[in-house]
Scaffold this motif. Structure first.
Motif, PDB file in Angstrom:
ATOM      1  N   VAL A 190      54.572  33.040  10.300  1.00  0.00           N
ATOM      2  CA  VAL A 190      55.057  31.626  10.436  1.00  0.00           C
ATOM      3  C   VAL A 190      53.628  31.568  11.107  1.00  0.00           C
ATOM      4  N   ILE A 191      52.992  30.293  10.089  1.00  0.00           N
ATOM      5  CA  ILE A 191      51.238  30.258  10.998  1.00  0.00           C
ATOM      6  C   ILE A 191      51.871  29.080  12.039  1.00  0.00           C
ATOM      7  N   GLU A 192      50.887  28.889  12.885  1.00  0.00           N
ATOM      8  CA  GLU A 192      50.814  28.308  13.938  1.00  0.00           C
ATOM      9  C   GLU A 192      49.595  26.825  13.491  1.00  0.00           C
ATOM     10  N   TYR A 193      49.662  26.605  12.684  1.00  0.00           N
ATOM     11  CA  TYR A 193      48.453  25.191  12.358  1.00  0.00           C
ATOM     12  C   TYR A 193      47.920  25.175  12.936  1.00  0.00           C
ATOM     13  N   LEU A 194      48.783  24.427  14.019  1.00  0.00           N
ATOM     14  CA  LEU A 194      47.492  23.561  15.064  1.00  0.00           C
ATOM     15  C   LEU A 194      46.576  24.878  15.730  1.00  0.00           C
ATOM     16  N   HIS A 195      46.509  26.299  16.162  1.00  0.00           N
ATOM     17  CA  HIS A 195      45.906  27.191  16.174  1.00  0.00           C
ATOM     18  C   HIS A 195      45.261  28.330  15.279  1.00  0.00           C
ATOM     19  N   ASN A 196      45.887  28.142  14.482  1.00  0.00           N
ATOM     20  CA  ASN A 196      45.125  28.653  12.877  1.00  0.00           C
ATOM     21  C   ASN A 196      45.825  28.089  11.867  1.00  0.00           C
ATOM     22  N   PRO A 197      44.533  26.545  11.472  1.00  0.00           N
ATOM     23  CA  PRO A 197      44.740  25.567  10.524  1.00  0.00           C
ATOM     24  C   PRO A 197      44.957  25.822   9.011  1.00  0.00           C
ATOM     25  N   PRO A 198      45.024  26.108   8.339  1.00  0.00           N
ATOM     26  CA  PRO A 198      44.309  25.934   7.386  1.00  0.00           C
ATOM     27  C   PRO A 198      43.218  25.575   6.209  1.00  0.00           C
ATOM     28  N   THR A 199      42.086  26.238   6.049  1.00  0.00           N
ATOM     29  CA  THR A 199      40.821  25.573   5.082  1.00  0.00           C
ATOM     30  C   THR A 199      41.135  24.732   4.041  1.00  0.00           C
TER      31      THR A 199
END
Length: 142
Positions: free
Chosen positions: A30-39
């Motif tokens: 689970v990637i919480e993209y608001l805290h750990n956005p993709p490059t």
């Protein structure tokens, strides 16, 4: 099982998609993209794998979309990507990647097309609407 979901905990569709993944017995990455956005490269790859346009990957309902002038059809894909990287809230969600493919899961049920394992039991949407029956089959809404 290698399954990744780009997740927003505040989004009901994202929460339902995560529940559908977990209903197969798999705990995804689970990637919480608001805290750990993709490059930028990761985001471009996700969009390409999902088989959608950059414009389809932008959350157009977000107020910021219009405020930044991104609603102009002449805005380039490069500018849209720049905006999503600078403001991850503009990334549509949830994106799911599995060994069977990638999808922007709107609606959440689209994840069923790429899950490698079957549903294990009944599951309802947050509003109580049945989504999966006790036999693990998708409920067809009348």
């Amino acid at each position: 099982m290698d399954i990744t979901i780009y997740h927003n905990t505040r989004c009901g569709t994202s929460r339902t998609t995560l529940a559908l993944i977990r209903n197969t017995g798999v705990e995804p990455d689970v990637i919480e993209y608001l805290h750990n956005p993709p490059t930028r490269a990761e985001l471009e790859s996700i969009i390409e794998k999902a088989g959608i346009s950059v414009r389809e990957a932008v959350r157009q309902k977000e107020t910021l979309f219009k405020e930044l002038g991104l609603d102009d059809p002449a805005v380039s894909d490069a500018r849209l990507l720049d905006a999503m990287i600078e403001y991850p809230i503009l990334i549509n969600r949830p994106f799911v990647l599995t060994p069977k493919g990638a999808r922007l899961c709107r609606p959440a049920e689209l994840v069923l097309d790429i899950l490698p394992l079957p549903q294990k039991g009944a599951l309802n949407k947050e509003d109580g609407t049945p989504l999966i029956d006790a036999l693990g089959q998708k409920v067809v809404q009348a």
